[in-house]
Design a protein around this motif. Structure first.
Motif, PDB file in Angstrom:
ATOM      1  N   PHE A  52      -3.689   3.269  -4.059  1.00 27.21           N
ATOM      2  CA  PHE A  52      -3.824   3.437  -2.825  1.00 27.21           C
ATOM      3  C   PHE A  52      -3.294   5.053  -2.574  1.00 27.21           C
ATOM      4  CE2 PHE A  52      -3.036  -1.005  -2.469  1.00 27.21           C
ATOM      5  CZ  PHE A  52      -4.365  -1.500  -1.626  1.00 27.21           C
ATOM      6  N   LYS A  53      -3.811   5.880  -3.279  1.00 26.80           N
ATOM      7  CA  LYS A  53      -3.244   7.310  -3.476  1.00 26.80           C
ATOM      8  C   LYS A  53      -4.223   8.116  -2.610  1.00 26.80           C
ATOM      9  CE  LYS A  53       0.537   7.632  -6.885  1.00 26.80           C
ATOM     10  NZ  LYS A  53       1.488   7.479  -5.893  1.00 26.80           N
TER      11      LYS A  53
ATOM     12  N   MET B  57       0.816  -1.186   0.188  1.00 28.61           N
ATOM     13  CA  MET B  57      -0.022  -0.001   0.036  1.00 28.61           C
ATOM     14  C   MET B  57       0.751   1.113   0.035  1.00 28.61           C
ATOM     15  SD  MET B  57      -2.835  -1.090   2.917  1.00 28.61           S
ATOM     16  CE  MET B  57      -3.723   0.444   2.834  1.00 28.61           C
ATOM     17  N   LEU B  58       1.548   1.520   0.931  1.00 31.78           N
ATOM     18  CA  LEU B  58       2.423   2.588   1.042  1.00 31.78           C
ATOM     19  C   LEU B  58       3.638   2.405   1.970  1.00 31.78           C
ATOM     20  CD1 LEU B  58       1.899   3.876   4.214  1.00 31.78           C
ATOM     21  CD2 LEU B  58      -0.218   4.435   3.108  1.00 31.78           C
TER      22      LEU B  58
ATOM     23  N   HIS C 139      -3.845   7.319   4.026  1.00 30.91           N
ATOM     24  CA  HIS C 139      -2.664   8.171   4.427  1.00 30.91           C
ATOM     25  C   HIS C 139      -2.198   7.767   5.613  1.00 30.91           C
ATOM     26  CE1 HIS C 139      -4.760  11.037   1.914  1.00 30.91           C
ATOM     27  NE2 HIS C 139      -5.914  10.749   2.573  1.00 30.91           N
TER      28      HIS C 139
ATOM     29  N   ARG D 260       6.802   4.736   4.454  1.00 30.06           N
ATOM     30  CA  ARG D 260       7.015   6.037   4.938  1.00 30.06           C
ATOM     31  C   ARG D 260       8.261   5.803   5.717  1.00 30.06           C
ATOM     32  NH1 ARG D 260       3.318   6.912   2.476  1.00 30.06           N
ATOM     33  NH2 ARG D 260       1.655   8.174   2.580  1.00 30.06           N
TER      34      ARG D 260
ATOM     35  N   ASN E   7       2.975   6.234  -1.940  1.00 26.22           N
ATOM     36  CA  ASN E   7       1.928   5.168  -1.745  1.00 26.22           C
ATOM     37  C   ASN E   7       1.964   4.413  -3.494  1.00 26.22           C
ATOM     38  OD1 ASN E   7       1.196   7.030   0.411  1.00 26.22           O
ATOM     39  ND2 ASN E   7      -0.952   6.362   0.138  1.00 26.22           N
TER      40      ASN E   7
END
Length: 137
Positions: free
Chosen positions: A84-85, A69-70, A89, A72, A80
């Motif tokens: 899943f943009k 998904m992403l 979040h 960080r 992302n």
């Protein structure tokens, strides 16, 4: 709507060759029950001595494999995946060592198991003991 929310064993995720016993991720156990159209935040805390760890979220639907998904970084931003943009979040809270996932405008298709993972190591949580997945080069 039922969102399963835990971190079982995910072998094959990216990892660095070094492994330290103090590296871990933790997700609160249990299911999250919510309604379509609403918003939910899924928690994930991490502990590592690595200066700039990568934190990942994955989604696994029924009878499917985990989908990236992403990611960080503790220091910096991340990215992302294309699917899943818009509604997904996450921001790293460096003080709390957490990377909660917020899903907005919930849809029935969001019902899944959500995984939080840490690089340089990948650990498991929920009701199973922590396990390390190390790769030497």
């Amino acid at each position: 709507m039922l969102l399963h929310y835990f971190l079982p064993d995910i072998s094959g995720l990216p990892s660095f060759p070094e492994c330290r016993g103090e590296d871990s991720v933790t997700q609160p156990p249990g299911d999250v029950i919510t309604t379509e159209g609403g918003q939910v935040t899924l928690g994930c805390t991490f502990n590592t001595q690595f200066i700039n760890p990568y934190l990942f979220w994955y989604k696994q639907g029924a009878n499917d494999h985990p989908k990236y998904m992403l990611k960080r970084f503790k220091l910096g931003s991340g990215d992302n995946a294309a699917d899943f943009k818009d509604r997904f979040h996450a921001d790293v809270d460096a003080n709390a060592n957490s990377v909660p996932l917020r899903i907005q405008r919930l849809q029935l298709s969001d019902s899944a198991v959500y995984y939080c993972a840490l690089r340089p190591t990948v650990t498991t949580g929920y009701t199973v003991p922590l396990q390390k997945h190390c790769r030497s080069q």
